[in-house]
Design a protein around this motif. Structure first.
Motif, PDB file in Angstrom:
ATOM      1  N   TYR A   1       0.801  -1.215   0.000  1.00  0.00           N
ATOM      2  CA  TYR A   1       0.000   0.000   0.000  1.00  0.00           C
ATOM      3  C   TYR A   1       0.841   1.276   0.000  1.00  0.00           C
ATOM      4  CZ  TYR A   1      -4.136  -2.858   0.718  1.00  0.00           C
ATOM      5  OH  TYR A   1      -5.148  -3.771   0.560  1.00  0.00           O
ATOM      6  N   GLN A   2       2.149   1.131   0.048  1.00  0.00           N
ATOM      7  CA  GLN A   2       3.019   2.301  -0.027  1.00  0.00           C
ATOM      8  C   GLN A   2       3.362   2.667  -1.463  1.00  0.00           C
ATOM      9  OE1 GLN A   2       6.486   1.807   2.465  1.00  0.00           O
ATOM     10  NE2 GLN A   2       5.293   1.237   4.251  1.00  0.00           N
ATOM     11  N   ILE A   3       3.005   1.813  -2.404  1.00  0.00           N
ATOM     12  CA  ILE A   3       3.363   2.039  -3.811  1.00  0.00           C
ATOM     13  C   ILE A   3       2.404   3.038  -4.435  1.00  0.00           C
ATOM     14  CG2 ILE A   3       3.626   0.966  -6.072  1.00  0.00           C
ATOM     15  CD1 ILE A   3       4.235  -1.668  -4.568  1.00  0.00           C
ATOM     16  N   ASN A   4       2.964   4.077  -5.025  1.00  0.00           N
ATOM     17  CA  ASN A   4       2.178   5.076  -5.749  1.00  0.00           C
ATOM     18  C   ASN A   4       1.833   4.521  -7.126  1.00  0.00           C
ATOM     19  OD1 ASN A   4       1.932   7.411  -7.752  1.00  0.00           O
ATOM     20  ND2 ASN A   4       1.852   8.505  -5.810  1.00  0.00           N
TER      21      ASN A   4
ATOM     22  N   ILE B   1      15.203   5.444 -11.763  1.00  0.00           N
ATOM     23  CA  ILE B   1      14.173   4.885 -10.895  1.00  0.00           C
ATOM     24  C   ILE B   1      14.867   4.384  -9.630  1.00  0.00           C
ATOM     25  CG2 ILE B   1      12.413   3.094 -10.621  1.00  0.00           C
ATOM     26  CD1 ILE B   1      12.168   3.072 -13.694  1.00  0.00           C
ATOM     27  N   GLY B   2      14.493   4.916  -8.487  1.00  0.00           N
ATOM     28  CA  GLY B   2      15.144   4.557  -7.231  1.00  0.00           C
ATOM     29  C   GLY B   2      14.270   3.706  -6.338  1.00  0.00           C
ATOM     30  N   ILE B   3      14.849   2.647  -5.784  1.00  0.00           N
ATOM     31  CA  ILE B   3      14.173   1.811  -4.789  1.00  0.00           C
ATOM     32  C   ILE B   3      14.964   1.938  -3.496  1.00  0.00           C
ATOM     33  CG2 ILE B   3      13.528  -0.522  -4.091  1.00  0.00           C
ATOM     34  CD1 ILE B   3      13.839   0.244  -7.737  1.00  0.00           C
ATOM     35  N   THR B   4      14.311   2.424  -2.442  1.00  0.00           N
ATOM     36  CA  THR B   4      15.018   2.709  -1.203  1.00  0.00           C
ATOM     37  C   THR B   4      14.116   2.448  -0.003  1.00  0.00           C
ATOM     38  OG1 THR B   4      16.318   4.413  -0.043  1.00  0.00           O
ATOM     39  CG2 THR B   4      14.410   5.164  -1.298  1.00  0.00           C
ATOM     40  N   ASP B   5      14.566   2.804   1.193  1.00  0.00           N
ATOM     41  CA  ASP B   5      13.805   2.502   2.402  1.00  0.00           C
ATOM     42  C   ASP B   5      13.233   3.738   3.093  1.00  0.00           C
ATOM     43  OD1 ASP B   5      16.119   3.591   3.387  1.00  0.00           O
ATOM     44  OD2 ASP B   5      16.878   1.731   4.253  1.00  0.00           O
ATOM     45  N   SER B   6      13.305   4.884   2.431  1.00  0.00           N
ATOM     46  CA  SER B   6      12.751   6.100   3.009  1.00  0.00           C
ATOM     47  C   SER B   6      12.611   7.168   1.929  1.00  0.00           C
ATOM     48  CB  SER B   6      13.654   6.630   4.130  1.00  0.00           C
ATOM     49  OG  SER B   6      13.252   7.939   4.520  1.00  0.00           O
TER      50      SER B   6
ATOM     51  N   ILE C   1      10.735   7.561  -7.433  1.00  0.00           N
ATOM     52  CA  ILE C   1      11.247   6.890  -6.242  1.00  0.00           C
ATOM     53  C   ILE C   1      10.179   5.989  -5.631  1.00  0.00           C
ATOM     54  CG2 ILE C   1      10.587   8.803  -4.722  1.00  0.00           C
ATOM     55  CD1 ILE C   1      13.116   8.189  -3.054  1.00  0.00           C
ATOM     56  N   PHE C   2      10.604   4.812  -5.207  1.00  0.00           N
ATOM     57  CA  PHE C   2       9.724   3.889  -4.501  1.00  0.00           C
ATOM     58  C   PHE C   2      10.328   3.657  -3.116  1.00  0.00           C
ATOM     59  CE2 PHE C   2       8.965   2.933  -8.980  1.00  0.00           C
ATOM     60  CZ  PHE C   2       7.579   3.028  -9.034  1.00  0.00           C
ATOM     61  N   PRO C   3       9.861   4.402  -2.117  1.00  0.00           N
ATOM     62  CA  PRO C   3      10.400   4.255  -0.756  1.00  0.00           C
ATOM     63  C   PRO C   3       9.576   3.279   0.069  1.00  0.00           C
ATOM     64  CG  PRO C   3       9.079   6.245  -0.905  1.00  0.00           C
ATOM     65  CD  PRO C   3       8.929   5.528  -2.220  1.00  0.00           C
ATOM     66  N   PHE C   4      10.213   2.235   0.556  1.00  0.00           N
ATOM     67  CA  PHE C   4       9.528   1.250   1.389  1.00  0.00           C
ATOM     68  C   PHE C   4       9.892   1.523   2.840  1.00  0.00           C
ATOM     69  CE2 PHE C   4       9.706  -0.500  -2.802  1.00  0.00           C
ATOM     70  CZ  PHE C   4       8.476  -1.116  -2.961  1.00  0.00           C
ATOM     71  N   THR C   5       9.072   2.327   3.504  1.00  0.00           N
ATOM     72  CA  THR C   5       9.397   2.758   4.863  1.00  0.00           C
ATOM     73  C   THR C   5       9.112   1.662   5.876  1.00  0.00           C
ATOM     74  OG1 THR C   5       7.194   3.741   5.093  1.00  0.00           O
ATOM     75  CG2 THR C   5       8.958   5.167   4.325  1.00  0.00           C
ATOM     76  N   SER C   6       9.987   1.573   6.859  1.00  0.00           N
ATOM     77  CA  SER C   6       9.862   0.575   7.906  1.00  0.00           C
ATOM     78  C   SER C   6      10.505   1.107   9.171  1.00  0.00           C
ATOM     79  CB  SER C   6      10.541  -0.732   7.482  1.00  0.00           C
ATOM     80  OG  SER C   6      10.554  -1.662   8.530  1.00  0.00           O
ATOM     81  N   SER C   7      10.002   0.667  10.305  1.00  0.00           N
ATOM     82  CA  SER C   7      10.575   1.116  11.585  1.00  0.00           C
ATOM     83  C   SER C   7      11.957   0.523  11.808  1.00  0.00           C
ATOM     84  CB  SER C   7       9.650   0.735  12.750  1.00  0.00           C
ATOM     85  OG  SER C   7       9.459  -0.662  12.792  1.00  0.00           O
TER      86      SER C   7
END
Length: 285
Positions: free
Chosen positions: A113-116, A209-214, A226-232
């Motif tokens: 659900y974080q994917i635009n 195209i960037g894949i990252t964690d924030s 950018i596709f940021p996959f945020t996680s704690s």
């Protein structure tokens, strides 16, 4: 989404407000359930700083931020599995392997659900139309980059995994232009060489195209999408199953642009006689 707002306004935030920004991205559940004063105590800033942070995002106040975060979480959360696993040590589970794998499933559901959607469609089209796809990911990001290069090579031509330790990367970069796409992976602790190479490549007019964690990761300055996959938890190991699933989805999105063309390439790939390279079934000769 509140993540987009933070990304858009991040550069104009004060140092203390940037601390708040990172906390909001990593702990949206806390923001959704606690008052600004309580959040401030946990971060180590004043309630006023929290409120000013909201105004810098052009929001009406902290309540406005809370509502946006809550709306996002409602869309993302739908299972009690995450709560169950968080309150029980996995090692105590009767089916340990299943518990670990289901934890990955829960994480994947959240990342999905974080994917635009608009960014995904644009990235799919760019990959399809690219003359050449270059892939970059070093150190902790290398596994995702290598897997992506292998998968893309199966379905299309002109895919190159950049390996600075074994290639004349500057010569390769000199051949790039606006017809090409760079797929770059950059995860915490954000390896400097990845960022430096991406900066140089973007100057060649390449779509990045960037894949990252924030959404606040340093690579954001040099990407077009950018596709940021945020996680704690800033753990590439924890995120890798979800990242590979996303890359598989992105490849499917690319091939959906012209299924017949990709099926033709796949047929040609499968038609190559490689029987002497592999053992099938019980054949050990």
């Amino acid at each position: 989404m509140f993540q987009d707002l933070i990304q858009q306004h991040y550069e104009k935030l004060t140092k203390s407000q940037k601390v708040v920004a990172h906390y909001v991205l990593e702990h949206p559940d806390v923001i959704a359930l606690h008052a600004a004063s309580e959040v401030g105590k946990q971060i180590g800033v004043s309630e006023t700083t929290i409120i000013r942070f909201c105004y810098q995002l052009e929001l009406g106040g902290y309540t406005d931020l809370q509502k946006r975060v809550q709306k996002t979480l409602v869309a993302k959360e739908g299972s009690t599995l995450g709560t169950y696993l968080a309150t029980n040590a996995l090692r105590e589970e009767e089916h340990f392997s299943a518990a670990v794998m289901l934890q990955d499933v829960e994480r994947l559901q959240k990342f999905a659900y974080q994917i635009n959607d608009q960014d995904f469609k644009q990235a799919s089209k760019k990959l399809h139309a690219a003359r050449h796809i270059y892939i970059l990911g070093l150190r902790s990001s290398y596994a995702a980059a290598e897997w992506s290069a292998f998968t893309l090579n199966v379905v299309r031509q002109q895919v190159t995994l950049l390996r600075p330790e074994a290639q004349d990367v500057i010569h390769t970069i000199s051949q790039m232009d606006e017809r090409d796409v760079l797929l770059v992976f950059s995860f915490h602790r954000y390896y400097k060489q990845t960022i430096d190479l991406t900066k140089i490549i973007q100057k060649q007019g390449v779509h990045v195209i960037g894949i990252t964690d924030s959404p606040l990761a340093p690579i954001r300055r040099y990407v077009n999408t950018i596709f940021p996959f945020t996680s704690s938890r800033k753990s590439t190991i924890d995120m890798m199953p979800s990242i590979l699933s996303f890359m598989n989805t992105l490849v499917i999105g690319m091939t959906a642009e012209d299924p017949a063309a990709y099926e033709s390439y796949q047929s040609a790939y499968d038609a190559v006689d490689s029987s002497n390279l592999f053992l099938d079934g019980d054949d050990e000769s």
